[in-house]
Design a protein around this motif. Structure first.
Motif, mmCIF file in Angstrom:
data_model
loop_
_atom_site.group_PDB
_atom_site.id
_atom_site.type_symbol
_atom_site.label_atom_id
_atom_site.label_comp_id
_atom_site.label_asym_id
_atom_site.label_seq_id
_atom_site.Cartn_x
_atom_site.Cartn_y
_atom_site.Cartn_z
ATOM 1 N N LEU A 1 0.794 -1.226 0.000
ATOM 2 C CA LEU A 1 0.000 0.000 0.000
ATOM 3 C C LEU A 1 0.827 1.276 0.000
ATOM 4 O O LEU A 1 0.351 2.317 -0.442
ATOM 5 C CB LEU A 1 -0.959 0.008 1.199
ATOM 6 C CG LEU A 1 -2.026 -1.083 1.182
ATOM 7 C CD1 LEU A 1 -2.861 -1.013 2.448
ATOM 8 C CD2 LEU A 1 -2.900 -0.989 -0.055
ATOM 9 N N THR A 2 2.043 1.209 0.497
ATOM 10 C CA THR A 2 2.835 2.445 0.596
ATOM 11 C C THR A 2 3.932 2.537 -0.455
ATOM 12 O O THR A 2 4.186 3.620 -0.974
ATOM 13 C CB THR A 2 3.448 2.584 1.999
ATOM 14 O OG1 THR A 2 4.311 1.470 2.261
ATOM 15 C CG2 THR A 2 2.361 2.671 3.070
ATOM 16 N N LEU A 3 4.598 1.449 -0.752
ATOM 17 C CA LEU A 3 5.676 1.428 -1.747
ATOM 18 C C LEU A 3 5.511 0.190 -2.627
ATOM 19 O O LEU A 3 6.320 -0.746 -2.571
ATOM 20 C CB LEU A 3 7.047 1.415 -1.061
ATOM 21 C CG LEU A 3 7.356 2.613 -0.167
ATOM 22 C CD1 LEU A 3 8.635 2.379 0.612
ATOM 23 C CD2 LEU A 3 7.448 3.884 -0.991
ATOM 24 N N PRO A 4 4.477 0.159 -3.449
ATOM 25 C CA PRO A 4 4.167 -1.057 -4.210
ATOM 26 C C PRO A 4 5.282 -1.516 -5.140
ATOM 27 O O PRO A 4 5.367 -2.701 -5.461
ATOM 28 C CB PRO A 4 2.906 -0.690 -4.985
ATOM 29 C CG PRO A 4 2.798 0.779 -4.927
ATOM 30 C CD PRO A 4 3.558 1.249 -3.728
ATOM 31 N N GLY A 5 6.153 -0.635 -5.560
ATOM 32 C CA GLY A 5 7.225 -1.021 -6.460
ATOM 33 C C GLY A 5 8.405 -1.681 -5.770
ATOM 34 O O GLY A 5 9.241 -2.307 -6.425
#
Length: 190
Positions: free
Chosen positions: A165-169
């Motif tokens: 949710l915060t850093l999907p990559g």
């Protein structure tokens, strides 16, 4: 204080949406009234203060993230097996990320709890009760590993959810199902 439960739920859901979008500092009566599309002052008729609104939002988040009642009511619906655990964990991972608003609101509530002892106590109680229910379900379902396995699964899935949710990559090359497979394999190979 007003008692219309449908209106209260709608206001609480609006508070969850505001928390996810604007953070805890953006959670005001006015913002909730606007989000819920109700007349000004409605939220203050249902919640005496911000702490009550935050607490209600915390309870609502956990309700929305909970497993369906029919799943919890019948832990022995299927024999304990790797596929069963994979199915349960996959469904949990899906619930945690299906409506990103809910989990983002939970993250905001947790951050706000570092500044509000009453909120911290309420969230701690709610999280612990949920964890204990998960342990009870896991053991009743005959799944391996007991409390320790549930703790590791909980920590892994909550960490995965924060990443998604915060850093999907950051871990885009690893699918949720790959993570679930690794968790199940570890749990059954203990």
């Amino acid at each position: 204080m007003r008692q219309n439960s449908e209106r209260r739920t709608a206001l609480t859901d609006a508070a969850v949406a505001v928390l996810a979008r604007d953070g805890a500092r953006g959670l005001t009566y006015r913002a909730v009234d606007i989000e819920a599309d109700v007349p000004p002052g409605t939220t203050s008729n249902y919640f005496r203060n911000r702490d009550q609104l935050l607490g209600a939002a915390g309870e609502r988040v956990h309700e929305r993230l909970s497993a369906p009642a029919e799943v919890m009511a019948n832990p022995r619906a299927e024999a304990p097996s790797e596929p069963r655990l994979r199915e349960l964990l996959g469904a949990l991972a899906d619930r945690l990320t299906a409506d990103r608003t809910v989990y983002l609101a939970l993250l905001e509530l947790r951050l706000e709890a570092t500044r509000r002892p009453d909120l911290a106590r309420a969230l701690t109680r709610t999280v612990r009760e949920g964890f204990d229910l998960s342990v009870e379900f896991h053991e009743s379902a005959g799944l391996p590993g007991g409390r320790d396995a549930v703790l590791m699964l909980y920590l892994a899935l909550t960490g995965l959810t924060v990443e998604r949710l915060t850093l999907p990559g950051a871990f885009a090359d690893i699918s949720d199902s790959d993570v679930v497979d690794m968790l199940v394999e570890h749990t059954f190979r203990r």
